[in-house]
Design a protein around this motif. Structure first.
Motif, short mmCIF file in Angstrom:
data_model
loop_
_atom_site.label_atom_id
_atom_site.label_comp_id
_atom_site.label_asym_id
_atom_site.label_seq_id
_atom_site.Cartn_x
_atom_site.Cartn_y
_atom_site.Cartn_z
N LEU A 712 39.23 44.22 37.15
CA LEU A 712 38.72 44.51 38.58
C LEU A 712 39.96 44.05 39.59
O LEU A 712 39.95 44.73 40.62
N MET A 713 40.51 42.74 39.59
CA MET A 713 41.59 42.80 40.41
C MET A 713 42.55 43.86 40.43
O MET A 713 43.19 44.14 41.30
N TRP A 718 45.13 48.28 42.87
CA TRP A 718 45.62 49.93 42.71
C TRP A 718 44.82 50.83 43.87
O TRP A 718 45.21 51.69 44.55
N TYR A 719 43.56 50.33 44.04
CA TYR A 719 42.69 51.26 44.91
C TYR A 719 43.02 51.17 46.22
O TYR A 719 43.15 52.22 47.04
N ASN A 720 43.38 50.00 46.62
CA ASN A 720 43.80 49.64 48.29
C ASN A 720 45.39 50.14 48.24
O ASN A 720 45.36 51.18 49.35
N ILE A 749 33.02 44.30 43.98
CA ILE A 749 33.76 45.36 42.90
C ILE A 749 32.29 46.16 42.37
O ILE A 749 31.44 45.40 42.07
N VAL A 750 32.37 47.30 42.09
CA VAL A 750 31.39 48.01 41.63
C VAL A 750 30.93 47.78 40.20
O VAL A 750 31.61 47.19 39.30
N SER A 751 29.71 48.15 39.80
CA SER A 751 29.12 47.76 38.45
C SER A 751 30.09 48.58 37.56
O SER A 751 30.41 49.53 37.80
N LEU A 752 30.36 48.12 36.27
CA LEU A 752 31.04 48.68 35.41
C LEU A 752 30.50 49.41 34.36
O LEU A 752 31.01 49.71 33.25
#
Ligand code: ADP
Ligand code: MG
Length: 803
Positions: A712-713, A718-720, A749-752
């Motif tokens: 998630l980190m 990556w997303y940012n 963070i969104v549900s996985l």
């Protein structure tokens, strides 16, 4: 002498053995010889003195009446011939082999010193040591045709501490240096200003001797000096060169023949005025001579007081040392002179204690040496030429290189460095040395050129100049670690300065290789440790580069730097990232983006995450199966217990049977008991299995949590980076800085899309504070939770069973 032999090390190559000074006594013939007082030993090597009691009054403080002196020989009624044979012959002979020699006559005035040393000039038969020595030298030269031997002589008189040249009257002597001085140099001691005369034959030498003797007598009249109170040193210098040209060694030696002043003591002379002054000088210089002799005789003394007077100073290298030394003491044989005789004999026996270490004075003829070396060089060159022709090599030049040849080597080296020349042929040693030399020349030229180019483009700042660095940092030209943030021409100066020797092209290549290496190692490590930017600091120079401000827009440079710099956060899967399509105007929803992320940069960690999760699930399944089995066993155990209880109550009702204290039960009850025992055993085994499984599950759960956290980190980073952070800001947020774009609360963070258990654990983790202190708390909570689940399950089973 041992302690002085190093003085002339360069010249004395062949050391002799230690040798005592030879001391002889010559007794002046007299009709009034004191037979009762003076007795010679049978071997003629000792003198015994006896003084009668009644005569003793004259000898102040002298309680002793008998003395015995051991010597090397006593010459009584000896002819001049015998004296020479005994005293001087060997010394002179050895001088021609390179050994220095000194013969001194000591004694009171009138005892025969001058007679012994010079002899009578009128009568050839009574000639003394001086003419005989000269004769022997010339005779020996004749016997040595293999050597070119030159003879020189000088005649020095020391009177009242002044030096006189007894041969200065000769026409060949140039303007006299007054006053004469005693000079010491590595070759020995010499008198500056004293004329030294070359004599090619015996007759010339005699003329010189007579000239000197005449001058001595004349001087004593004209200058009103008492000849018995002066010291005279006649020196014969010998230099022998081998007649064979090849021998560059030659030998030198000198023979000092010393006629000392009278040794009588002051009180007896009754002198006054001038005479007193003379006597004082004589006594002083003779007592200094005695002090020097005593010091020379004492092995423990390392300082010899030679410079106290002219006599000892002039004789410094002729007393002791490497000389053959002989002392001849002249005494009267009369009773009236016994006091002085005793004093003279004491001096003689002291002299006998002195040891010398005669050595050859070898020197090198520089001119001959050069000639010989030239000859050898020519020979070796011929030899080389022969070797070259035998090895089928065309004529090789071994001479030193001229400018044209050096320029050619320089050009070869340059071509070699450029790559247009494959190899430099080896010709000879001189050429190899020149090649290395030219490498150095070219290298230093290139360094200068590179520096000049850099200075034209950049302002160089010293790394230790903090003020300048902070100013540059403020201007935004350098990151907090001191790295330059841009490059003006895309040539790759993004990381401090490049070593001057590296070529730009090669550098870019090596940079890429390094980058690849790092990403590989990152992959190898799994994704457990993000590669820190600090590890990438490979700037090598003390000096930093800053682009001149006129050279262009900073932002522009930053953009370009991003394309080449290796200091941006390292992608976990860089090859894929390089193919990333251009950034969309609106960011995709996170769940969609997450799928993308799992396929590219996060693929590896996602794989590990999934692997851990499947292990966890498998363990959970096994745990659940075990639990079911346990519950089944438990149910059966309960039923068995009920059946047993029933049997027991039945038995109690029917009345119990006992046989010798043992309970009698029926077969049914017995079987029930066995069954219960077996069930209990099964229950224990299964329960143990379950406990092990639970420990495994707990461990796997932890791994899965860690992976998820990391996934998630990385996703957030990556997303940012991919959709939000402007690329220029990303540069300033490079690894090494304390800010990381991915540091966003995990709860956001969104549900996985995992199973419920995972979600539950995830929830737990979001509530937990980070850090090792929270682990025990977390473990306790999980255990309670699991126990609760277990009890719930058991109850469920029990309820189902009851139904
Ligand atoms: P010194 O130099 O010691 O003062 P000299 O050598 O002048 O003494 O001697 C004094 C005198 O004695 C001279 O006339 C010398 O000829 C003579 N004389 C000394 N020794 C002998 C000797 N051994 N045989 C013959 N005459 C001698
Ligand atoms: Mg004399």
């Amino acid at each position: 002498m041992m302690r002085r032999k190093n003085d002339n090390k360069r010249y004395f190559t062949r050391m002799g053995t230690r040798k005592k000074v030879h001391a002889f006594v010559r007794v002046k013939p007299t009709d009034d010889f004191a037979h009762e007082m003076i007795k010679y030993g049978d071997d003629n090597k000792s003198i015994d003195i006896h003084i009668k009691k009644d005569l003793q009054k004259g000898f102040v403080n002298n309680k002793q009446t008998d003395w015995s002196f051991k010597l090397d020989g006593v010459l009584h009624n000896a002819s001049q011939d015998l004296v020479y044979e005994t005293v001087a012959k060997d010394v002179v002979a050895q001088a021609l082999d390179g050994y220095n020699g000194t013969i001194m006559c000591y004694g009171q005035t009138g005892a025969g010193k001058t007679y012994t040393m010079t002899g009578t000039t009128e009568n050839y038969k009574h000639r003394g040591i001086l003419p005989r020595a000269l004769q022997q030298v010339f005779r020996m030269i004749e016997e040595r045709p293999t050597h070119a031997i030159t003879v020189r002589v000088s005649y020095l008189e020391i009177y009242n501490e002044s030096l006189f040249d007894l041969l200065s009257t000769l026409p060949c002597v140039g303007p006299s240096v007054t006053p004469m001085t005693i000079v010491e140099n590595p070759q020995g001691v010499f008198i500056k200003g004293l004329s030294v005369h070359l004599t090619s034959q015996e007759e010339d030498a005699f003329s010189l001797l007579f000239e000197g003797e005449t001058n001595r007598i004349i001087a004593s009249h004209t200058m009103n000096k008492n000849s018995s109170r002066s010291h005279c040193i006649f020196t014969i210098y010998v230099e022998a060169h081998s007649r064979t040209l090849s021998d560059e060694k030659y030998i030198t030696s000198k023979i000092n023949l010393v006629d000392l002043a009278g040794s009588e003591r002051l009180k007896k002379s009754g002198s006054e005025g001038r005479v007193l002054k003379e006597a004082t000088y004589i006594n002083k210089s003779l007592s200094f001579l005695e002090q020097a002799i005593i010091a020379l005789g004492d092995q423990k003394r390392d300082h010899i007081p030679f410079r106290q007077c002219k006599l000892t100073h002039a004789l410094k290298d002729s007393l002791g040392g490497n000389c053959n030394m002989v002392l001849l003491t002249n005494i009267y044989g009369e009773a009236s002179q016994l006091e002085e005789t005793l004093s003279s004999l004491r001096f003689a026996s002291r002299m006998k204690l002195v040891t010398t270490e005669p050595a050859i004075n070898e020197k090198y003829d520089a001119e001959r040496m050069v000639k010989n070396l030239e000859k050898e060089l020519a020979l070796l060159k011929q030899e080389l030429a022969i070797h070259d022709s035998l090895a089928n090599r065309t004529l090789v030049n071994y001479d030193p290189m001229d400018e044209i040849q050096i320029a050619e080597i320089n050009s070869q080296v340059r071509r070699y460095l450029e790559g247009t020349l494959d190899e430099i042929d080896i010709i000879n040693l001189r050429q190899i040395q020149e090649v290395f030399n030219q490498f150095r020349v070219v290298l230093s030229q290139q360094e200068q050129e590179v520096e000049l180019t850099l200075r034209r483009k950049y302002t160089l700042i010293d790394k230790n100049d903090f003020a300048a660095i902070s100013a540059v940092q403020k201007a935004g030209l350098m990151d907090v670690d001191g790295h330059l943030v841009g490059e003006p021409d895309g040539q790759g100066f993004g990381l401090g300065v490049t070593p001057f020797s590296a070529k730009p092209g090669k550098k870019a290549k090596s940079k890429k290789m390094f980058k690849e290496q790092l990403s590989t190692s990152a992959r190898k490590e799994g994704a457990s440790s993000p590669v820190g930017g600090k590890d990438l600091d490979f700037s090598t120079s003390k000096t930093q580069l800053t682009p001149s401000s006129k050279e262009g827009d900073v932002k522009d440079m930053l953009m370009r730097d991003r394309e080449t710099s290796s200091t941006e956060p390292l992608p976990l899967d860089s090859p894929k990232e390089e193919l990333r399509p251009p950034r969309p105007s609106t960011p995709p929803p996170k769940p969609v983006a997450f799928e993308d992320f799992k396929n590219e940069r996060g693929s590896e960690i996602n794989r590990i995450f999934k692997e851990n999760k499947s292990i966890l699930n498998e363990r959970r399944k096994r745990a659940s199966e075990t639990t079911q089995r346990i519950n089944a066993i438990k149910r059966e155990m309960d039923m068995t217990k009920e059946a047993l209880n029933f049997q027991k109550s039945l038995r109690e009702k029917q009345g119990e049977y006992e046989n010798k204290g043992l309970m009698i039960i029926d077969e049914e009850e017995f079987l029930l008991i066995l069954k219960l025992k077996d069930l209990k055993k099964q229950y224990r085994t299964e329960y143990q299995d379950l406990r092990d499984l639970k420990a495994e599950i707990q461990y796997c759960q932890h791994l899965v949590d860690q992976c998820r956290h990391r996934l998630l980190m990385e996703f957030d980073i990556w997303y940012n980076e991919s959709f939000f952070i402007p690329e220029d800001i990303q540069v300033s947020l490079k690894p090494g800085s304390s800010i990381r774009p991915g540091m966003v609360p995990i709860s956001r963070i969104v549900s996985l899309g995992e199973d419920d258990q995972d979600k539950f654990s995830q929830l737990q983790q979001t509530e937990l504070p980070e850090g090792p202190d929270s682990i025990s708390f977390y473990n306790a909570k999980v255990k309670t939770e699991q126990k609760h689940n277990y009890l719930k399950t058991m109850m469920g089973f029990q309820q189902a069973h009851r139904k």
